[in-house]
Write an enzyme that holds these catalytic residues in place. Sequence first.
Site, short mmCIF file in Angstrom:
data_model
loop_
_atom_site.label_atom_id
_atom_site.label_comp_id
_atom_site.label_asym_id
_atom_site.label_seq_id
_atom_site.Cartn_x
_atom_site.Cartn_y
_atom_site.Cartn_z
N HIS A 127 -11.71 -5.42 8.37
CA HIS A 127 -12.44 -5.23 7.11
C HIS A 127 -13.69 -4.40 7.35
CE1 HIS A 127 -9.95 -8.80 6.22
NE2 HIS A 127 -9.94 -8.33 4.99
N GLU A 164 0.81 -1.21 0.00
CA GLU A 164 0.00 0.00 0.00
C GLU A 164 0.85 1.27 0.00
OE1 GLU A 164 -0.46 -2.63 1.93
OE2 GLU A 164 -2.33 -3.41 1.07
#
Lengths: 404, 369
Positions: B173, B103
Amino acid sequence: MQRVIATLRIKLKFLQNFILQKNPNPPVTVVSRCNFNNEASFETKPYKLHKLDKGPSTSVTVTREDALKYFRQMYTIRRLETASSNLYKERIIRGFCHLSNGQEACAVGMKAAMREQDTIISAYRVHGWAYLQGVSALGVLSELTGRHTGCSRGKGGSMHLYGKNFYGGNGIVGAQVPLGAGIALAHKYLNDKGVCFSLYGDGAANQGQVFEAYNMAKLLKLPCVFVCENNGYGMGTSSKRSSASVDYYSRGDYIPGVRVDGMDVLAVREASQYAIDHCTSDKGPFVLEVETYRYSGHSMSDPGTSYRTREEIQEVRLSRDPITSFKEKMLISNLASADELKAIEVEVRAEVEEANVRARTESEVSIEELASDIYINPLEPEVRGISPFDSVKHVNVGTPFIPH
Amino acid sequence: MAVHSRSILFCKEISKFLFFRKNVVRRSSHFQYYPDKNTPVEGETTKLNMFQAIGNAMDLALEKDQSAVLFGEDVAFGGVFRCSMGLQKKHGKDRVFNTPLCEQGIVGFGIGLAVAGSTAIAEIQFADYIFPAFDQIVNEAAKYRYRSGGMFDCGRLTIRAPCGAVGHGALYHSQMPEAYFAHTPGLKIVIPRGPVKAKGLLLSCIEDKDPCIFFEPKVLYRAAVEEVPKQAYKLPLGKAEIVVPGNHVTLIGWGTQVHVLCEVAEIAKNSHGISCEVIDLMTILPWDSETVFNSAKKTGRIIIAHEAPMTCGFGSELAASIQEDCFLHLEAPVRRVTGFDSPFPHIFEPFYLPDKWRCLDAVINIVKY
């Protein structure tokens, strides 16, 4: 209602299985040993070496007792993953669920080499590791279903399993690798001669923090084995398309490394032993690439077939399966009989099935635990932002692995 | 018991699975969807869910701007939420491609691309994974223009990330990280509540000359279906929308929470005779103070609801600003109804979320104050 019926069906099946074993196979230990070889040797595939003159031995020896243990462990992991998969499909496991079927020899091989004081930290494909580190089948499956009998009391779910010397169970790709180096520093600092196995996948190998951890570990000569479990795919991208170099064993640059066949439990054990010897002789960290394959998708929401062919998966299953191949080795070398292995399989199935049933029916932890174990010593008793109907107090429920 | 059956699954494969298992009871999630009634532009529309609307917006952006590039983990085959489905085939492998799982690298790479003149659309697979890129976003992207005295900027960068509760996402999540980034001057942060808004706001973000973070509530990808204009259109950044007009209480939310608040307004009106004004903030940074203050001055009672934890959630900023600007108009202290100050829980999600009952309780109490 449907859940109840489903549960009953499973119970019924379980009972049937139980009754069908009219003549339950005798426990392994009862079988006369004189019929079998007490140990056998095998040749592993060649290792690939990085910055090493001599690698682990390609000739490996296993005792009958150990072989039976490894077989049982690998088979249990396979059954646990099958149970997880079914529980997920029945929507009893929620959240994200990553299976390791196909990769059983990696964990079992490493575990076989690890000593009492060694530690391990990994990412989110850890159901098998939790089991190997002493969590029961029920502890694993009921963590996945969010029940109080889970190893994290149902509060973590599939990605967050923990056990003795097993530091998890981490949800963020690559984030556990520097932690592993930190754990290795603790081993060194406490002088307990332990080694930390810090596991990550071929996908995570491209995270910057992996290289930060390499550097610090080498600089400080930490007893850390960086294990790249290369299953060929980082989520839906093959390693060749994600990594400029797929020689993960050499990506530690200044850190020596070995690539081992991760489908061969004995080779993994041998290489892990070699890595432990390297780390404990004050040579600093080691990179171990374990070449393996996952049969399932990245997680349960990935069918695993959009970026590879079904034939490819089938081919690995037929020619390289870690359990089947090890079973064959045991039979050919007369380390065990087919009946004996069958008996182990039946026992394991029963063990996992029992856990499977209980993982559906055990209770969840109570709502008070919503705010448990956020802090050890919160400065205010109640958690902010809570519902106006009931207050939720900070509490501590879990037992710290390392006492405060 | 109900904990496990409350949510909806979103991945395509799982939907397929459900399709074959019709006997599975599919319970609704914690909100009821309120489709957007406003059409932003005249012309032909088509029925799209939110992931399709987002895909459509990116398709149009890639078509219009030949310098535009879309990349992220697994985006080549559509991304885990299918937003970029078919885009690689249409626009080529050099413009829509997969990145490794890194990322920090993805965002840093996007900044470089944008600063050199390309339009960069970077996908972070889940907002929960954005934190390795925190430094790149906060220190590199946000401050580029300022630190170079206006000589360089990465305004052509848009970072997309699915966020928020999904019914079963557990710790990594489910999070709503908007407040972390709202603390950073130089960024723009946008959160849509459905397909129509998503398309217009995303196109605005892509064309905007400042780095934008576009958080997409992932529970809406499939649950939210609306008639979306076929043509490209932009919705203004920094503008909130009054979704439901009212007089007694102002309810402020963004993303999925707007739908919870719409239902609360309905219940409050029908069962308690309380008229609520629901505001969708849409842009978190810079937020629309004019719309918020006008409403606050009109109703005198403000409730802010968000999924993120209470302490230092973006509601804190709104509450502080409202009391500063509208103090003499207020009939009651500004209230926040939020997630708990706990990690996002695995099995306790229904309790953690600021659902309609918690919000309704706040409405009733703020009126009684």
